[in-house]
Design a protein around this motif. Structure first.
Motif, PDB file in Angstrom:
ATOM      1  N   LYS A 144       4.365  -3.087  -4.496  1.00 10.93           N
ATOM      2  CA  LYS A 144       3.063  -3.369  -5.124  1.00 10.93           C
ATOM      3  C   LYS A 144       3.232  -4.233  -6.384  1.00 10.93           C
ATOM      4  O   LYS A 144       2.405  -5.096  -6.683  1.00 10.93           O
ATOM      5  N   ASN A 145       4.339  -4.008  -7.095  1.00  9.11           N
ATOM      6  CA  ASN A 145       4.600  -4.836  -8.285  1.00  9.11           C
ATOM      7  C   ASN A 145       4.729  -6.304  -7.926  1.00  9.11           C
ATOM      8  O   ASN A 145       4.357  -7.177  -8.702  1.00  9.11           O
ATOM      9  N   TYR A 146       5.286  -6.561  -6.757  1.00  9.45           N
ATOM     10  CA  TYR A 146       5.390  -7.965  -6.318  1.00  9.45           C
ATOM     11  C   TYR A 146       3.991  -8.504  -6.000  1.00  9.45           C
ATOM     12  O   TYR A 146       3.639  -9.610  -6.412  1.00  9.45           O
ATOM     13  N   TYR A 147       3.189  -7.696  -5.296  1.00  2.70           N
ATOM     14  CA  TYR A 147       1.823  -8.150  -4.976  1.00  2.70           C
ATOM     15  C   TYR A 147       1.060  -8.494  -6.258  1.00  2.70           C
ATOM     16  O   TYR A 147       0.280  -9.448  -6.298  1.00  2.70           O
ATOM     17  N   GLU A 148       1.327  -7.716  -7.300  1.00  2.00           N
ATOM     18  CA  GLU A 148       0.548  -7.888  -8.546  1.00  2.00           C
ATOM     19  C   GLU A 148       1.203  -8.834  -9.550  1.00  2.00           C
ATOM     20  O   GLU A 148       0.745  -8.932 -10.683  1.00  2.00           O
TER      21      GLU A 148
ATOM     22  N   ARG B 277       0.830  -1.225   0.000  1.00  2.00           N
ATOM     23  CA  ARG B 277       0.000   0.000   0.000  1.00  2.00           C
ATOM     24  C   ARG B 277       0.855   1.261   0.000  1.00  2.00           C
ATOM     25  O   ARG B 277       0.378   2.328  -0.361  1.00  2.00           O
ATOM     26  N   VAL B 278       2.088   1.134   0.472  1.00  2.00           N
ATOM     27  CA  VAL B 278       2.905   2.334   0.652  1.00  2.00           C
ATOM     28  C   VAL B 278       4.200   2.289  -0.163  1.00  2.00           C
ATOM     29  O   VAL B 278       5.049   3.162   0.009  1.00  2.00           O
ATOM     30  N   SER B 279       4.347   1.277  -0.986  1.00  2.00           N
ATOM     31  CA  SER B 279       5.532   1.201  -1.838  1.00  2.00           C
ATOM     32  C   SER B 279       5.141   0.683  -3.224  1.00  2.00           C
ATOM     33  O   SER B 279       4.795  -0.497  -3.370  1.00  2.00           O
TER      34      SER B 279
ATOM     35  N   PHE C 150      -2.638  -8.665   0.707  1.00  2.00           N
ATOM     36  CA  PHE C 150      -1.630  -7.621   0.920  1.00  2.00           C
ATOM     37  C   PHE C 150      -0.251  -8.268   0.939  1.00  2.00           C
ATOM     38  O   PHE C 150      -0.130  -9.504   0.978  1.00  2.00           O
ATOM     39  N   THR C 151       0.763  -7.421   0.914  1.00  2.00           N
ATOM     40  CA  THR C 151       2.140  -7.920   1.041  1.00  2.00           C
ATOM     41  C   THR C 151       2.669  -7.561   2.421  1.00  2.00           C
ATOM     42  O   THR C 151       2.529  -6.425   2.879  1.00  2.00           O
ATOM     43  N   LEU C 152       3.266  -8.554   3.048  1.00  2.00           N
ATOM     44  CA  LEU C 152       3.980  -8.317   4.304  1.00  2.00           C
ATOM     45  C   LEU C 152       5.454  -8.122   3.958  1.00  2.00           C
ATOM     46  O   LEU C 152       6.043  -8.967   3.263  1.00  2.00           O
TER      47      LEU C 152
END
Ligand SMILES: O=C(O)CCC(=O)C(=O)O
Length: 262
Positions: A97-101, A91-93, A121-123
Protein backbone atom coordinates in the motif's frame (compact mmCIF):
# COMPACT_ATOMS: atom_id res chain seq x y z
CA UNK A 1 -17.00 3.54 -40.92
CA UNK A 2 -18.35 3.71 -37.36
CA UNK A 3 -19.35 7.38 -37.01
CA UNK A 4 -20.58 6.99 -33.43
CA UNK A 5 -17.24 5.64 -32.34
CA UNK A 6 -15.41 8.44 -34.16
CA UNK A 7 -17.65 11.12 -32.62
CA UNK A 8 -17.20 9.69 -29.13
CA UNK A 9 -13.45 9.45 -29.62
CA UNK A 10 -13.21 13.03 -30.92
CA UNK A 11 -15.03 14.27 -27.81
CA UNK A 12 -12.59 12.37 -25.58
CA UNK A 13 -9.62 13.76 -27.54
CA UNK A 14 -10.90 17.33 -27.17
CA UNK A 15 -11.43 16.85 -23.45
CA UNK A 16 -7.88 15.43 -23.11
CA UNK A 17 -6.56 18.50 -24.88
CA UNK A 18 -8.60 20.86 -22.67
CA UNK A 19 -7.24 19.20 -19.50
CA UNK A 20 -3.68 19.25 -20.84
CA UNK A 21 -3.91 22.99 -21.43
CA UNK A 22 -5.73 23.84 -18.18
CA UNK A 23 -3.71 21.72 -15.78
CA UNK A 24 -0.27 21.40 -17.32
CA UNK A 25 1.62 22.55 -14.21
CA UNK A 26 -0.98 21.88 -11.53
CA UNK A 27 1.03 19.47 -9.38
CA UNK A 28 4.57 20.34 -10.51
CA UNK A 29 6.91 21.21 -7.66
CA UNK A 30 10.34 21.21 -9.34
CA UNK A 31 12.27 21.43 -12.58
CA UNK A 32 13.09 17.71 -12.28
CA UNK A 33 9.37 16.84 -12.16
CA UNK A 34 8.76 19.03 -15.17
CA UNK A 35 11.39 17.09 -17.18
CA UNK A 36 9.87 13.75 -16.16
CA UNK A 37 6.36 14.75 -17.18
CA UNK A 38 7.70 16.14 -20.47
CA UNK A 39 9.33 12.79 -21.22
CA UNK A 40 6.03 10.94 -20.68
CA UNK A 41 4.23 13.49 -22.87
CA UNK A 42 6.72 13.17 -25.73
CA UNK A 43 7.84 9.55 -25.58
CA UNK A 44 5.17 7.80 -23.50
CA UNK A 45 7.52 6.85 -20.67
CA UNK A 46 10.17 7.98 -18.23
CA UNK A 47 12.65 5.78 -16.36
CA UNK A 48 13.60 6.60 -12.76
CA UNK A 49 16.69 4.58 -11.90
CA UNK A 50 17.42 3.43 -8.31
CA UNK A 51 14.10 4.88 -7.14
CA UNK A 52 13.79 2.24 -4.39
CA UNK A 53 16.68 0.57 -2.52
CA UNK A 54 17.46 -3.17 -2.91
CA UNK A 55 16.26 -4.03 0.62
CA UNK A 56 12.88 -2.46 -0.14
CA UNK A 57 12.64 -4.54 -3.34
CA UNK A 58 13.51 -7.72 -1.46
CA UNK A 59 10.73 -7.05 1.08
CA UNK A 60 8.20 -6.33 -1.66
CA UNK A 61 9.23 -9.51 -3.52
CA UNK A 62 8.72 -11.54 -0.33
CA UNK A 63 5.29 -9.93 0.04
CA UNK A 64 4.34 -11.11 -3.47
CA UNK A 65 5.43 -14.67 -2.59
CA UNK A 66 3.40 -14.50 0.63
CA UNK A 67 0.29 -13.22 -1.17
CA UNK A 68 0.54 -15.84 -3.91
CA UNK A 69 0.27 -18.51 -1.19
CA UNK A 70 -2.27 -16.72 0.99
CA UNK A 71 -4.62 -15.82 -1.90
CA UNK A 72 -3.87 -18.81 -4.07
CA UNK A 73 -7.48 -19.24 -5.18
CA UNK A 74 -7.85 -15.57 -6.19
CA UNK A 75 -4.67 -14.99 -8.16
CA UNK A 76 -4.86 -14.78 -11.93
CA UNK A 77 -2.63 -17.04 -14.06
CA UNK A 78 -2.12 -17.14 -17.81
CA UNK A 79 -2.51 -20.37 -19.79
CA UNK A 80 1.22 -21.11 -19.72
CA UNK A 81 1.23 -20.59 -15.93
CA UNK A 82 4.02 -18.07 -16.36
CA UNK A 83 2.25 -14.89 -15.19
CA UNK A 84 0.93 -14.85 -11.59
CA UNK A 85 -1.07 -11.71 -10.83
CA UNK A 86 -2.42 -10.40 -7.55
CA UNK A 87 -4.80 -7.61 -8.55
CA UNK A 88 -5.22 -5.23 -5.62
CA UNK A 89 -2.13 -6.35 -3.66
CA UNK A 90 -2.27 -2.93 -1.94
CA UNK A 91 -5.58 -3.97 -0.33
CA UNK A 92 -4.02 -6.90 1.49
CA UNK A 93 -0.47 -5.73 2.17
CA UNK A 94 0.30 -2.52 4.11
CA UNK A 95 3.84 -2.66 2.71
CA UNK A 96 2.59 -2.67 -0.88
CA UNK A 97 0.00 0.00 0.00
CA UNK A 98 2.93 2.34 0.68
CA UNK A 99 3.97 1.91 -2.93
CA UNK A 100 0.43 2.65 -4.15
CA UNK A 101 0.46 5.83 -2.06
CA UNK A 102 3.95 7.04 -3.07
CA UNK A 103 3.27 10.76 -3.27
CA UNK A 104 6.02 11.53 -5.77
CA UNK A 105 4.83 8.93 -8.28
CA UNK A 106 1.19 9.96 -7.81
CA UNK A 107 2.01 13.62 -8.27
CA UNK A 108 3.94 12.99 -11.49
CA UNK A 109 1.19 10.91 -13.07
CA UNK A 110 -1.53 13.30 -11.92
CA UNK A 111 0.36 16.11 -13.55
CA UNK A 112 0.74 14.08 -16.70
CA UNK A 113 -3.00 13.37 -16.87
CA UNK A 114 -4.00 16.84 -15.69
CA UNK A 115 -6.35 15.59 -12.99
CA UNK A 116 -6.46 13.83 -9.67
CA UNK A 117 -6.53 10.10 -9.11
CA UNK A 118 -10.05 8.82 -8.68
CA UNK A 119 -9.41 5.13 -8.28
CA UNK A 120 -6.72 2.51 -8.72
CA UNK A 121 -4.83 -0.42 -7.29
CA UNK A 122 -1.46 -2.15 -7.27
CA UNK A 123 -0.85 -5.29 -9.25
CA UNK A 124 1.73 -7.61 -7.69
CA UNK A 125 3.13 -9.91 -10.35
CA UNK A 126 5.56 -12.76 -10.61
CA UNK A 127 6.56 -13.93 -14.07
CA UNK A 128 8.32 -17.23 -14.55
CA UNK A 129 9.89 -18.63 -17.70
CA UNK A 130 7.43 -21.27 -19.02
CA UNK A 131 7.02 -22.91 -22.42
CA UNK A 132 4.77 -20.88 -24.76
CA UNK A 133 4.37 -17.81 -22.53
CA UNK A 134 3.31 -14.60 -24.30
CA UNK A 135 4.88 -12.26 -21.75
CA UNK A 136 3.25 -9.94 -19.25
CA UNK A 137 0.01 -8.55 -20.68
CA UNK A 138 -0.34 -11.37 -23.27
CA UNK A 139 1.35 -9.68 -26.26
CA UNK A 140 1.39 -6.25 -27.92
CA UNK A 141 -1.56 -4.06 -26.98
CA UNK A 142 -2.70 -0.66 -25.83
CA UNK A 143 -4.92 -0.40 -22.75
CA UNK A 144 -7.20 2.17 -24.43
CA UNK A 145 -7.28 3.60 -27.95
CA UNK A 146 -8.22 7.13 -26.87
CA UNK A 147 -7.86 7.57 -23.12
CA UNK A 148 -4.63 8.01 -21.22
CA UNK A 149 -3.78 5.17 -18.83
CA UNK A 150 -1.06 6.06 -16.36
CA UNK A 151 0.97 3.31 -14.75
CA UNK A 152 4.06 3.13 -12.61
CA UNK A 153 5.98 -0.12 -12.75
CA UNK A 154 8.73 -0.95 -10.29
CA UNK A 155 11.03 -3.89 -10.96
CA UNK A 156 11.74 -5.85 -7.79
CA UNK A 157 14.38 -8.05 -9.43
CA UNK A 158 17.07 -7.24 -11.99
CA UNK A 159 15.56 -7.50 -15.47
CA UNK A 160 17.73 -8.45 -18.45
CA UNK A 161 16.62 -9.19 -22.01
CA UNK A 162 15.77 -12.77 -20.93
CA UNK A 163 13.62 -11.87 -17.89
CA UNK A 164 10.59 -10.40 -19.70
CA UNK A 165 11.38 -6.66 -19.78
CA UNK A 166 8.66 -4.09 -20.42
CA UNK A 167 8.67 -2.98 -24.09
CA UNK A 168 7.10 0.11 -25.63
CA UNK A 169 6.66 1.61 -29.09
CA UNK A 170 7.90 5.14 -28.57
CA UNK A 171 5.33 7.94 -28.96
CA UNK A 172 2.53 5.53 -29.88
CA UNK A 173 0.42 7.11 -27.09
CA UNK A 174 -0.16 10.50 -28.72
CA UNK A 175 -3.27 11.03 -30.82
CA UNK A 176 -1.29 12.46 -33.70
CA UNK A 177 1.10 9.50 -33.94
CA UNK A 178 -1.66 6.97 -33.27
CA UNK A 179 -3.61 8.21 -36.31
CA UNK A 180 -0.45 8.50 -38.42
CA UNK A 181 0.71 4.95 -37.52
CA UNK A 182 -2.69 3.42 -38.13
CA UNK A 183 -2.70 5.00 -41.59
CA UNK A 184 0.93 4.10 -42.43
CA UNK A 185 0.91 0.57 -41.05
CA UNK A 186 -2.69 -0.28 -41.89
CA UNK A 187 -4.35 -1.02 -38.63
CA UNK A 188 -7.55 0.28 -37.14
CA UNK A 189 -7.27 3.43 -35.02
CA UNK A 190 -9.46 1.79 -32.36
CA UNK A 191 -7.54 -1.48 -32.36
CA UNK A 192 -6.08 -2.44 -29.00
CA UNK A 193 -4.47 -5.86 -29.67
CA UNK A 194 -1.72 -6.25 -32.27
CA UNK A 195 -0.11 -9.25 -33.92
CA UNK A 196 3.66 -9.64 -34.09
CA UNK A 197 3.40 -9.06 -37.86
CA UNK A 198 1.58 -5.75 -37.40
CA UNK A 199 4.25 -4.50 -35.00
CA UNK A 200 7.00 -5.81 -37.28
CA UNK A 201 5.58 -3.70 -40.16
CA UNK A 202 6.15 -0.61 -38.03
CA UNK A 203 9.56 -1.73 -36.75
CA UNK A 204 10.84 -2.56 -40.26
CA UNK A 205 10.45 1.14 -41.09
CA UNK A 206 11.16 2.68 -37.67
CA UNK A 207 13.26 0.21 -35.64
CA UNK A 208 14.43 2.96 -33.26
CA UNK A 209 10.93 3.23 -31.82
CA UNK A 210 11.20 -0.12 -30.03
CA UNK A 211 12.21 0.55 -26.43
CA UNK A 212 13.14 -2.38 -24.21
CA UNK A 213 13.49 -1.57 -20.53
CA UNK A 214 16.20 -3.75 -19.08
CA UNK A 215 17.07 -2.38 -15.65
CA UNK A 216 18.05 -3.27 -12.14
CA UNK A 217 15.73 -3.86 -9.19
CA UNK A 218 14.37 -0.60 -7.80
CA UNK A 219 13.94 1.07 -11.20
CA UNK A 220 10.56 2.71 -11.78
CA UNK A 221 9.03 3.14 -15.24
CA UNK A 222 6.29 5.75 -15.53
CA UNK A 223 4.29 5.16 -18.66
CA UNK A 224 1.10 5.89 -20.53
CA UNK A 225 -0.16 2.49 -21.62
CA UNK A 226 -2.42 4.07 -24.18
CA UNK A 227 0.79 3.53 -26.16
CA UNK A 228 1.55 0.11 -27.65
CA UNK A 229 3.40 -2.08 -25.16
CA UNK A 230 3.94 -5.56 -23.78
CA UNK A 231 6.16 -7.54 -21.45
CA UNK A 232 8.65 -9.40 -23.69
CA UNK A 233 8.02 -13.16 -23.41
CA UNK A 234 10.19 -14.40 -20.54
CA UNK A 235 12.94 -16.81 -21.57
CA UNK A 236 14.78 -17.40 -18.35
CA UNK A 237 14.40 -17.11 -14.58
CA UNK A 238 11.72 -14.85 -13.18
CA UNK A 239 10.64 -11.22 -12.92
CA UNK A 240 8.88 -9.65 -9.94
CA UNK A 241 7.20 -6.27 -10.27
CA UNK A 242 4.57 -3.99 -8.76
CA UNK A 243 2.42 -1.92 -11.09
CA UNK A 244 0.13 0.89 -10.03
CA UNK A 245 -2.93 1.21 -12.25
CA UNK A 246 -4.47 4.66 -11.87
CA UNK A 247 -7.82 5.94 -13.12
CA UNK A 248 -8.36 9.67 -13.18
CA UNK A 249 -11.42 9.84 -15.41
CA UNK A 250 -13.52 6.99 -14.00
CA UNK A 251 -13.61 4.34 -11.33
CA UNK A 252 -11.92 0.99 -11.85
CA UNK A 253 -13.95 -0.67 -14.62
CA UNK A 254 -16.24 -3.38 -13.17
CA UNK A 255 -14.62 -6.27 -15.07
CA UNK A 256 -11.29 -5.36 -13.42
CA UNK A 257 -12.78 -4.50 -9.99
CA UNK A 258 -14.11 -8.10 -9.87
CA UNK A 259 -10.57 -9.45 -9.94
CA UNK A 260 -9.30 -7.58 -6.86
CA UNK A 261 -8.18 -9.80 -3.97
CA UNK A 262 -9.39 -9.63 -0.39
O1 LIG B 1 4.37 -5.85 -17.01
C1 LIG B 1 4.65 -5.55 -18.16
O2 LIG B 1 5.81 -5.57 -18.60
C2 LIG B 1 3.55 -5.17 -19.12
C3 LIG B 1 2.20 -5.47 -18.57
C4 LIG B 1 1.08 -5.16 -19.50
O3 LIG B 1 1.28 -4.92 -20.64
C5 LIG B 1 -0.29 -5.14 -19.01
O4 LIG B 1 -0.57 -5.73 -17.96
O5 LIG B 1 -1.15 -4.52 -19.69
Amino acid sequence: MNYNKILKSTKVELNNLRLDILNSDKFITSKEEEEIVKSIEEKGYCVLESFYPKEWCEKAKNEIDRLILAYNKQIWKDEAESDHRIFGADRVSPFIKNYYEDSKLLSLLQTYEGREVKDGFTLGAKLEAAEGNKGSGGGWHRDHPNVKQSKSIVYLTDVSLENGPFQYIEASHTSKILYRDSFNYKYDQFQNRFTEEEIQRLLDKEPERLKTFTASAGTVILTDTRGIHRGKPIEDGFRYALTNYLWMHSNIPSHIAKTLVG
